[in-house]
Design a protein around this motif. Structure first.
Motif, PDB file in Angstrom:
ATOM      1  N   ALA A 257      -2.630  88.964  36.280  1.00  0.00           N
ATOM      2  CA  ALA A 257      -1.973  90.113  36.529  1.00  0.00           C
ATOM      3  C   ALA A 257      -2.871  91.339  37.079  1.00  0.00           C
ATOM      4  CB  ALA A 257      -1.577  90.622  35.118  1.00  0.00           C
ATOM      5  N   ILE A 258      -4.039  91.012  37.241  1.00  0.00           N
ATOM      6  CA  ILE A 258      -5.398  92.021  37.720  1.00  0.00           C
ATOM      7  C   ILE A 258      -4.654  93.045  38.717  1.00  0.00           C
ATOM      8  CG2 ILE A 258      -7.622  92.702  38.475  1.00  0.00           C
ATOM      9  CD1 ILE A 258      -8.681  90.232  36.977  1.00  0.00           C
ATOM     10  N   PHE A 259      -4.438  92.330  39.750  1.00  0.00           N
ATOM     11  CA  PHE A 259      -4.249  92.870  41.029  1.00  0.00           C
ATOM     12  C   PHE A 259      -2.608  93.598  41.130  1.00  0.00           C
ATOM     13  CE2 PHE A 259      -7.416  89.851  42.436  1.00  0.00           C
ATOM     14  CZ  PHE A 259      -8.422  90.891  42.666  1.00  0.00           C
ATOM     15  N   ASP A 260      -1.736  93.110  40.378  1.00  0.00           N
ATOM     16  CA  ASP A 260      -0.766  93.855  40.043  1.00  0.00           C
ATOM     17  C   ASP A 260      -0.923  95.115  39.407  1.00  0.00           C
ATOM     18  OD1 ASP A 260       1.021  91.955  41.040  1.00  0.00           O
ATOM     19  OD2 ASP A 260       1.364  91.126  39.269  1.00  0.00           O
ATOM     20  N   TYR A 261      -1.729  95.122  38.424  1.00  0.00           N
ATOM     21  CA  TYR A 261      -2.173  96.429  37.938  1.00  0.00           C
ATOM     22  C   TYR A 261      -2.922  97.423  38.855  1.00  0.00           C
ATOM     23  CZ  TYR A 261      -1.080  95.372  32.816  1.00  0.00           C
ATOM     24  OH  TYR A 261      -0.413  95.056  31.632  1.00  0.00           O
ATOM     25  N   LEU A 270      -5.270 100.187  49.114  1.00  0.00           N
ATOM     26  CA  LEU A 270      -4.762  98.948  49.225  1.00  0.00           C
ATOM     27  C   LEU A 270      -5.937  97.929  49.942  1.00  0.00           C
ATOM     28  CD1 LEU A 270      -0.921  99.550  49.805  1.00  0.00           C
ATOM     29  CD2 LEU A 270      -1.940  98.929  47.937  1.00  0.00           C
ATOM     30  N   LYS A 271      -6.546  98.359  50.889  1.00  0.00           N
ATOM     31  CA  LYS A 271      -7.555  97.657  51.542  1.00  0.00           C
ATOM     32  C   LYS A 271      -8.727  97.126  50.449  1.00  0.00           C
ATOM     33  CE  LYS A 271     -10.744  97.891  55.288  1.00  0.00           C
ATOM     34  NZ  LYS A 271     -11.728  97.166  54.590  1.00  0.00           N
ATOM     35  N   ASP A 272      -9.111  98.052  49.543  1.00  0.00           N
ATOM     36  CA  ASP A 272     -10.007  97.769  48.599  1.00  0.00           C
ATOM     37  C   ASP A 272      -9.610  96.666  47.963  1.00  0.00           C
ATOM     38  OD1 ASP A 272     -11.388  99.584  49.883  1.00  0.00           O
ATOM     39  OD2 ASP A 272     -11.561 101.000  48.011  1.00  0.00           O
ATOM     40  N   ASP A 275      -9.702  93.270  49.598  1.00  0.00           N
ATOM     41  CA  ASP A 275     -11.021  92.888  49.718  1.00  0.00           C
ATOM     42  C   ASP A 275     -11.548  91.984  48.333  1.00  0.00           C
ATOM     43  OD1 ASP A 275     -11.186  93.991  52.175  1.00  0.00           O
ATOM     44  OD2 ASP A 275     -12.299  95.693  51.810  1.00  0.00           O
ATOM     45  N   MET A 276     -11.049  92.608  47.566  1.00  0.00           N
ATOM     46  CA  MET A 276     -11.404  92.304  46.026  1.00  0.00           C
ATOM     47  C   MET A 276     -10.615  90.739  45.927  1.00  0.00           C
ATOM     48  SD  MET A 276     -11.404  95.332  43.263  1.00  0.00           S
ATOM     49  CE  MET A 276     -10.149  96.458  43.766  1.00  0.00           C
ATOM     50  N   LYS A 277      -9.345  90.725  46.449  1.00  0.00           N
ATOM     51  CA  LYS A 277      -8.826  89.448  46.148  1.00  0.00           C
ATOM     52  C   LYS A 277      -9.685  88.304  47.057  1.00  0.00           C
ATOM     53  CE  LYS A 277      -4.001  91.355  45.874  1.00  0.00           C
ATOM     54  NZ  LYS A 277      -2.925  91.410  46.709  1.00  0.00           N
ATOM     55  N   LYS A 278     -10.176  88.874  48.066  1.00  0.00           N
ATOM     56  CA  LYS A 278     -10.911  87.672  48.959  1.00  0.00           C
ATOM     57  C   LYS A 278     -12.079  87.515  48.241  1.00  0.00           C
ATOM     58  CE  LYS A 278      -8.993  89.811  53.583  1.00  0.00           C
ATOM     59  NZ  LYS A 278      -9.603  90.661  54.570  1.00  0.00           N
ATOM     60  N   GLU A 279     -12.620  88.347  47.696  1.00  0.00           N
ATOM     61  CA  GLU A 279     -13.898  87.918  46.777  1.00  0.00           C
ATOM     62  C   GLU A 279     -13.506  87.070  45.737  1.00  0.00           C
ATOM     63  OE1 GLU A 279     -17.011  90.929  45.533  1.00  0.00           O
ATOM     64  OE2 GLU A 279     -15.871  92.477  46.991  1.00  0.00           O
TER      65      GLU A 279
END
Length: 396
Positions: A257-261, A270-272, A275-279
């Motif tokens: 749920a991290i990125f939904d939050y 949104l770009k950041d 980038d976090m999802k890619k990491e």
């Protein structure tokens, strides 16, 4: 106030966290025109506190306020008496006028933790709904058919299951739609579970000679356990939580749920977020980004310094297994048991919840590091307790 018409900002606002816009091209044209639009949020007061799930819609309202538009918050003191059944599969418990007045006392303060107070007007829909006569209600009812009402998923499930549907429940979307008529709104906003009610205003307004409002249906935030956020599931994060509690609860959400939050509750670019999802895909520990998330949310609702302190306390308490410097302080009389105090202060939801925690060995007296085993235990002044894994309280 000057209205901002930056197309790039408008495009992001109309897409971030948005499930659907009715009608997107129409609303975008209005936003680009430079005209100040009137946004409406109707809310029934069914509890004395708000949580981060509510803040998804409130943050979106703030986005539009920052463009220069105005907002009306409608307190549904009249509609609450009927009850909204958008997401209910049973008839809802009746609410009284006294209940509404009691719960509203804390509601507005929490609402303005997210939304800009100076650009918001508060109205109560009893102001106009009480004045309607029976003929007015009949004319509103003519705008819909029974089949349209039964097309709603919650009603259809109850109809097929042989559960009762009160005729009064069909009145709710009529009342919400009439709110838009009376206030001559340009845009109404709500969650996806409110889509039928949002469109009711758009449907009714032309029959009163008004331009139909646009409507924005927002995505719903999941709870800390990945299920839909709700008070009954106890998986919500209250807006009124202190910094340490808020930080700790955000750190407890499921990784999925991290990125939904991030998208729904923060305004991290949104770009950041991408980038976090890619990491994470490359193997980075999700804990790193959960800390960023918790810091962002606590900073917004409290301050940067309090967020940093909460992060430090979390690290000391849960990663280094230390006791935090700051705890929730609870005032108590000599005659009160620990159960009385924790229920009164809403640290636990009920006597039964307290007994369950005792049975599970989930309440620890930090003075001697022993589990509380007596449900009638009476604490002394300055005693501190760990409740579960992440809550700490001190008796004062």
């Amino acid at each position: 106030m000057k209205v901002i018409t930056d197309e790039k900002k408008i495009d992001e606002i109309l897409s971030r966290g948005v499930h659907e816009v009715f009608i997107k091209e129409e609303l975008k044209k209005e936003l680009l025109s430079g005209k100040q639009l009137h946004f409406k949020l109707g809310t029934d007061v069914t509890g004395s506190f708000l949580h981060l799930g509510h803040s998804v819609i409130h943050r979106k309202l703030r986005d539009f306020q920052e463009l220069g538009h105005k907002v009306t918050l409608i307190i549904g003191d009249f509609t609450t008496l009927v009850g909204d059944h958008s997401d209910k599969v049973d008839m809802r418990k009746d609410t009284t006028t006294k209940d509404v007045q009691q719960m509203e006392k804390t509601y507005q303060n929490q609402f303005f933790k997210t939304v800009i107070k100076e650009q918001t007007e508060i109205r109560h829909n009893s102001e106009w709904l009480k004045k309607l006569n029976f003929n007015d209600v009949i004319n509103l009812a003519k705008q819909f058919t029974i089949s349209q009402m039964l097309d709603r998923e919650s009603f259809m499930l109850r109809y097929k299951g042989g559960k009762p549907i009160g005729l009064d429940e069909f009145m709710y979307p009529l009342m919400q739609g009439y709110d838009s008529v009376f206030l001559k709104c340009d845009v109404e906003i709500g969650g996806t579970d409110q889509t039928f009610n949002l469109l009711a205003g758009r449907h009714i307004m032309p029959s009163f000679g008004l331009k139909p409002q646009c409507a924005i249906a927002m995505k719903l935030l999941t709870g800390s356990d990945g299920r839909p956020m709700g008070k009954s599931l106890k998986n919500f994060i209250p807006i009124a939580d202190n910094p340490n509690e808020m930080y700790g609860k955000i750190m407890s959400i499921v990784d999925e749920a991290i990125f939904d939050y991030f998208e729904l509750v923060t305004r991290v670019p949104l770009k950041d977020i991408d980038d976090m999802k890619k990491e994470i895909k490359k193997g980075e520990n999700p804990m790193k980004f959960k800390k960023i998330l918790a810091r962002e949310i606590v900073t917004f609702y409290h301050s940067k310094s309090k967020a940093e302190k909460a992060e430090e306390n979390f690290s000391n308490t849960f990663q280094k297994k230390e006791i935090p410097d700051e705890m929730t302080e609870l005032h108590a009389t000599e005659s009160e048991t620990l159960m009385d105090i924790l229920v009164k202060e809403k640290i636990v939801s009920s006597n039964g919840d307290f007994r369950r925690l005792v049975e599970e060995g989930a309440i620890t007296n930090l003075k001697d590091d022993k589990k509380v085993t007596d449900t009638k235990f009476k604490p002394q002044k300055d005693m501190s307790f760990r409740i579960g894994k992440k809550r700490f309280v001190k008796i004062v």
